[in-house]
Write a protein that holds these residues in place. Structure first.
Motif, PDB file in Angstrom:
ATOM      1  N   LYS A 147       0.884  -1.161   0.000  1.00 45.56           N
ATOM      2  CA  LYS A 147       0.000   0.000   0.000  1.00 45.56           C
ATOM      3  C   LYS A 147       0.924   1.214   0.000  1.00 45.56           C
ATOM      4  O   LYS A 147       1.816   1.306   0.839  1.00 45.56           O
ATOM      5  N   VAL A 148       0.710   2.127  -0.929  1.00 45.80           N
ATOM      6  CA  VAL A 148       1.571   3.303  -1.048  1.00 45.80           C
ATOM      7  C   VAL A 148       0.722   4.534  -0.727  1.00 45.80           C
ATOM      8  O   VAL A 148      -0.026   5.007  -1.577  1.00 45.80           O
ATOM      9  N   PRO A 149       0.834   5.063   0.508  1.00 41.58           N
ATOM     10  CA  PRO A 149      -0.026   6.182   0.904  1.00 41.58           C
ATOM     11  C   PRO A 149       0.427   7.538   0.385  1.00 41.58           C
ATOM     12  O   PRO A 149      -0.389   8.444   0.223  1.00 41.58           O
ATOM     13  N   VAL A 150       1.743   7.704   0.127  1.00 42.46           N
ATOM     14  CA  VAL A 150       2.260   9.017  -0.259  1.00 42.46           C
ATOM     15  C   VAL A 150       3.657   8.870  -0.857  1.00 42.46           C
ATOM     16  O   VAL A 150       4.374   7.918  -0.550  1.00 42.46           O
ATOM     17  N   ALA A 151       3.998   9.824  -1.708  1.00 38.65           N
ATOM     18  CA  ALA A 151       5.379   9.989  -2.157  1.00 38.65           C
ATOM     19  C   ALA A 151       5.873  11.302  -1.567  1.00 38.65           C
ATOM     20  O   ALA A 151       5.142  12.298  -1.558  1.00 38.65           O
ATOM     21  N   ALA A 152       7.094  11.312  -1.070  1.00 38.13           N
ATOM     22  CA  ALA A 152       7.686  12.497  -0.478  1.00 38.13           C
ATOM     23  C   ALA A 152       8.956  12.848  -1.250  1.00 38.13           C
ATOM     24  O   ALA A 152       9.826  11.994  -1.438  1.00 38.13           O
ATOM     25  N   VAL A 153       9.025  14.103  -1.710  1.00 39.27           N
ATOM     26  CA  VAL A 153      10.183  14.556  -2.478  1.00 39.27           C
ATOM     27  C   VAL A 153      10.723  15.856  -1.895  1.00 39.27           C
ATOM     28  O   VAL A 153       9.991  16.618  -1.269  1.00 39.27           O
ATOM     29  N   VAL A 154      11.993  16.089  -2.142  1.00 37.74           N
ATOM     30  CA  VAL A 154      12.625  17.315  -1.668  1.00 37.74           C
ATOM     31  C   VAL A 154      12.197  18.492  -2.535  1.00 37.74           C
ATOM     32  O   VAL A 154      11.798  19.532  -2.039  1.00 37.74           O
ATOM     33  N   LEU A 155      12.267  18.312  -3.855  1.00 44.41           N
ATOM     34  CA  LEU A 155      12.021  19.404  -4.785  1.00 44.41           C
ATOM     35  C   LEU A 155      11.023  18.975  -5.847  1.00 44.41           C
ATOM     36  O   LEU A 155      11.142  17.882  -6.404  1.00 44.41           O
ATOM     37  N   GLU A 156      10.050  19.821  -6.119  1.00 43.65           N
ATOM     38  CA  GLU A 156       9.075  19.566  -7.179  1.00 43.65           C
ATOM     39  C   GLU A 156       9.217  20.638  -8.248  1.00 43.65           C
ATOM     40  O   GLU A 156       9.173  21.829  -7.950  1.00 43.65           O
ATOM     41  N   LEU A 157       9.403  20.203  -9.481  1.00 42.88           N
ATOM     42  CA  LEU A 157       9.455  21.110 -10.625  1.00 42.88           C
ATOM     43  C   LEU A 157       8.034  21.199 -11.172  1.00 42.88           C
ATOM     44  O   LEU A 157       7.636  20.452 -12.066  1.00 42.88           O
ATOM     45  N   SER A 158       7.262  22.095 -10.595  1.00 42.93           N
ATOM     46  CA  SER A 158       5.815  22.166 -10.816  1.00 42.93           C
ATOM     47  C   SER A 158       5.414  22.287 -12.280  1.00 42.93           C
ATOM     48  O   SER A 158       4.425  21.690 -12.709  1.00 42.93           O
ATOM     49  N   ALA A 159       6.153  23.038 -13.059  1.00 41.27           N
ATOM     50  CA  ALA A 159       5.792  23.285 -14.454  1.00 41.27           C
ATOM     51  C   ALA A 159       5.818  22.017 -15.311  1.00 41.27           C
ATOM     52  O   ALA A 159       5.208  21.988 -16.383  1.00 41.27           O
ATOM     53  N   LEU A 160       6.475  20.972 -14.834  1.00 43.57           N
ATOM     54  CA  LEU A 160       6.583  19.738 -15.621  1.00 43.57           C
ATOM     55  C   LEU A 160       5.419  18.772 -15.397  1.00 43.57           C
ATOM     56  O   LEU A 160       5.343  17.737 -16.046  1.00 43.57           O
ATOM     57  N   GLY A 161       4.522  19.081 -14.468  1.00 38.30           N
ATOM     58  CA  GLY A 161       3.283  18.327 -14.323  1.00 38.30           C
ATOM     59  C   GLY A 161       3.387  16.942 -13.732  1.00 38.30           C
ATOM     60  O   GLY A 161       2.528  16.101 -13.981  1.00 38.30           O
ATOM     61  N   GLY A 162       4.399  16.687 -12.937  1.00 39.49           N
ATOM     62  CA  GLY A 162       4.576  15.357 -12.358  1.00 39.49           C
ATOM     63  C   GLY A 162       3.448  14.893 -11.467  1.00 39.49           C
ATOM     64  O   GLY A 162       3.117  13.703 -11.433  1.00 39.49           O
ATOM     65  N   ARG A 163       2.820  15.820 -10.758  1.00 40.72           N
ATOM     66  CA  ARG A 163       1.706  15.470  -9.868  1.00 40.72           C
ATOM     67  C   ARG A 163       0.578  14.787 -10.633  1.00 40.72           C
ATOM     68  O   ARG A 163      -0.013  13.821 -10.144  1.00 40.72           O
ATOM     69  N   ALA A 164       0.259  15.305 -11.799  1.00 41.90           N
ATOM     70  CA  ALA A 164      -0.820  14.727 -12.607  1.00 41.90           C
ATOM     71  C   ALA A 164      -0.468  13.302 -13.035  1.00 41.90           C
ATOM     72  O   ALA A 164      -1.333  12.428 -13.084  1.00 41.90           O
ATOM     73  N   PRO A 168      -3.739   9.143  -8.598  1.00 42.55           N
ATOM     74  CA  PRO A 168      -4.198   9.839  -7.395  1.00 42.55           C
ATOM     75  C   PRO A 168      -3.249   9.738  -6.198  1.00 42.55           C
ATOM     76  O   PRO A 168      -3.632  10.126  -5.107  1.00 42.55           O
ATOM     77  N   LEU A 169      -2.025   9.233  -6.407  1.00 41.58           N
ATOM     78  CA  LEU A 169      -1.076   9.164  -5.302  1.00 41.58           C
ATOM     79  C   LEU A 169      -0.753  10.571  -4.802  1.00 41.58           C
ATOM     80  O   LEU A 169      -0.312  11.410  -5.587  1.00 41.58           O
ATOM     81  N   PRO A 170      -0.964  10.844  -3.516  1.00 44.61           N
ATOM     82  CA  PRO A 170      -0.577  12.161  -2.996  1.00 44.61           C
ATOM     83  C   PRO A 170       0.950  12.330  -3.018  1.00 44.61           C
ATOM     84  O   PRO A 170       1.683  11.384  -2.753  1.00 44.61           O
ATOM     85  N   VAL A 171       1.377  13.530  -3.338  1.00 44.92           N
ATOM     86  CA  VAL A 171       2.804  13.867  -3.320  1.00 44.92           C
ATOM     87  C   VAL A 171       2.977  15.013  -2.338  1.00 44.92           C
ATOM     88  O   VAL A 171       2.270  16.013  -2.404  1.00 44.92           O
ATOM     89  N   SER A 172       3.942  14.853  -1.448  1.00 47.49           N
ATOM     90  CA  SER A 172       4.293  15.917  -0.523  1.00 47.49           C
ATOM     91  C   SER A 172       5.701  16.383  -0.874  1.00 47.49           C
ATOM     92  O   SER A 172       6.648  15.605  -0.787  1.00 47.49           O
ATOM     93  N   SER A 173       5.821  17.636  -1.326  1.00 45.59           N
ATOM     94  CA  SER A 173       7.133  18.168  -1.684  1.00 45.59           C
ATOM     95  C   SER A 173       7.552  19.211  -0.649  1.00 45.59           C
ATOM     96  O   SER A 173       6.725  19.980  -0.165  1.00 45.59           O
ATOM     97  N   LEU A 174       8.833  19.223  -0.333  1.00 39.63           N
ATOM     98  CA  LEU A 174       9.356  20.164   0.650  1.00 39.63           C
ATOM     99  C   LEU A 174       9.563  21.549   0.052  1.00 39.63           C
ATOM    100  O   LEU A 174       9.533  22.538   0.763  1.00 39.63           O
ATOM    101  N   HIS A 175       9.799  21.593  -1.251  1.00 36.50           N
ATOM    102  CA  HIS A 175      10.010  22.868  -1.946  1.00 36.50           C
ATOM    103  C   HIS A 175       9.565  22.694  -3.394  1.00 36.50           C
ATOM    104  O   HIS A 175       9.930  21.721  -4.040  1.00 36.50           O
ATOM    105  N   ALA A 176       8.774  23.629  -3.889  1.00 33.77           N
ATOM    106  CA  ALA A 176       8.310  23.583  -5.279  1.00 33.77           C
ATOM    107  C   ALA A 176       8.764  24.836  -5.999  1.00 33.77           C
ATOM    108  O   ALA A 176       8.736  25.934  -5.437  1.00 33.77           O
ATOM    109  N   VAL A 177       9.216  24.640  -7.227  1.00 34.65           N
ATOM    110  CA  VAL A 177       9.615  25.770  -8.079  1.00 34.65           C
ATOM    111  C   VAL A 177       8.927  25.633  -9.425  1.00 34.65           C
ATOM    112  O   VAL A 177       8.474  24.583  -9.805  1.00 34.65           O
TER     113      VAL A 177
END
Length: 177
Positions: A147-164, A168-177
């Motif tokens: 069971k994979v409840p969440v992915a946690a990343v240090v940096l999210e490059l928001s413009a590249l659309g990785g969340r989509a 539906p896996l939630p992603v928690s990023s520490l910093h988004a640019v």
């Protein structure tokens, strides 16, 4: 967070930007200085451990995810699973090939020796870009029964659309640019 700044501030202050790498026009975000800094590493792994609280196992993605995942698992007193690049593990393996910005790649986990059935496994990685790597890791773990409840990343490059891509896996990023 202490008076030394927020987690995002620490990451932003230590991240090195490299122009035209790995291709012309790319502004590469190098987290190596964050990981090499005592305070930066402690802040990042502490914040990731808070996200992963309640997990049975941490899955760190090859290669910087190994460093982060191992430190997070140690903080939580649980084990770590290395999600490896293709061809690095002895058979049998669960394998996923996926698209990258510049081609394809393959991830693997052992098919035997580690029972993931019903275990809560949190994915930890350094960067969420287009989402292919995290999506492949999630698919591998689910295939193995986790069971994979969440992915946690240090940096999210928001413009590249990785969340989509990983929804539906939630992603928690520490910093988004």
């Amino acid at each position: 967070m202490s008076s030394t700044g927020s987690v995002a501030d620490v990451i932003a202050s230590l991240t090195r930007e490299v122009s035209d790498f790995p291709e012309p026009g790319i502004q590469f975000k190098d987290l190596t200085p964050v990981l090499a800094d005592t305070h930066g590493f402690a802040v990042v792994t502490g914040a990731l451990a808070e996200i992963a609280e309640g997990a049975d196992l941490v899955a760190g993605i090859d290669a910087r995810g190994f460093l982060l995942g191992g430190a997070v698992a140690h903080r939580l007193g649980i084990g770590v699973l290395a999600v490896r690049k293709g061809g690095k593990l002895p058979p049998p393996v669960h394998r996923r090939t996926y698209d990258l910005e510049y081609g394809t790649a393959t991830l693997e986990i052992p098919a035997h020796g580690i029972d993931l059935t019903g275990r809560r496994v949190v994915i930890v990685d350094d960067v969420l870009a287009t989402g292919g790597t995290v999506a492949a890791a999630r698919d591998l773990l689910v295939t193995a029964g986790a069971k994979v409840p969440v992915a946690a990343v240090v940096l999210e490059l928001s413009a590249l659309g990785g969340r989509a891509k990983v929804a539906p896996l939630p992603v928690s990023s520490l910093h988004a640019v």
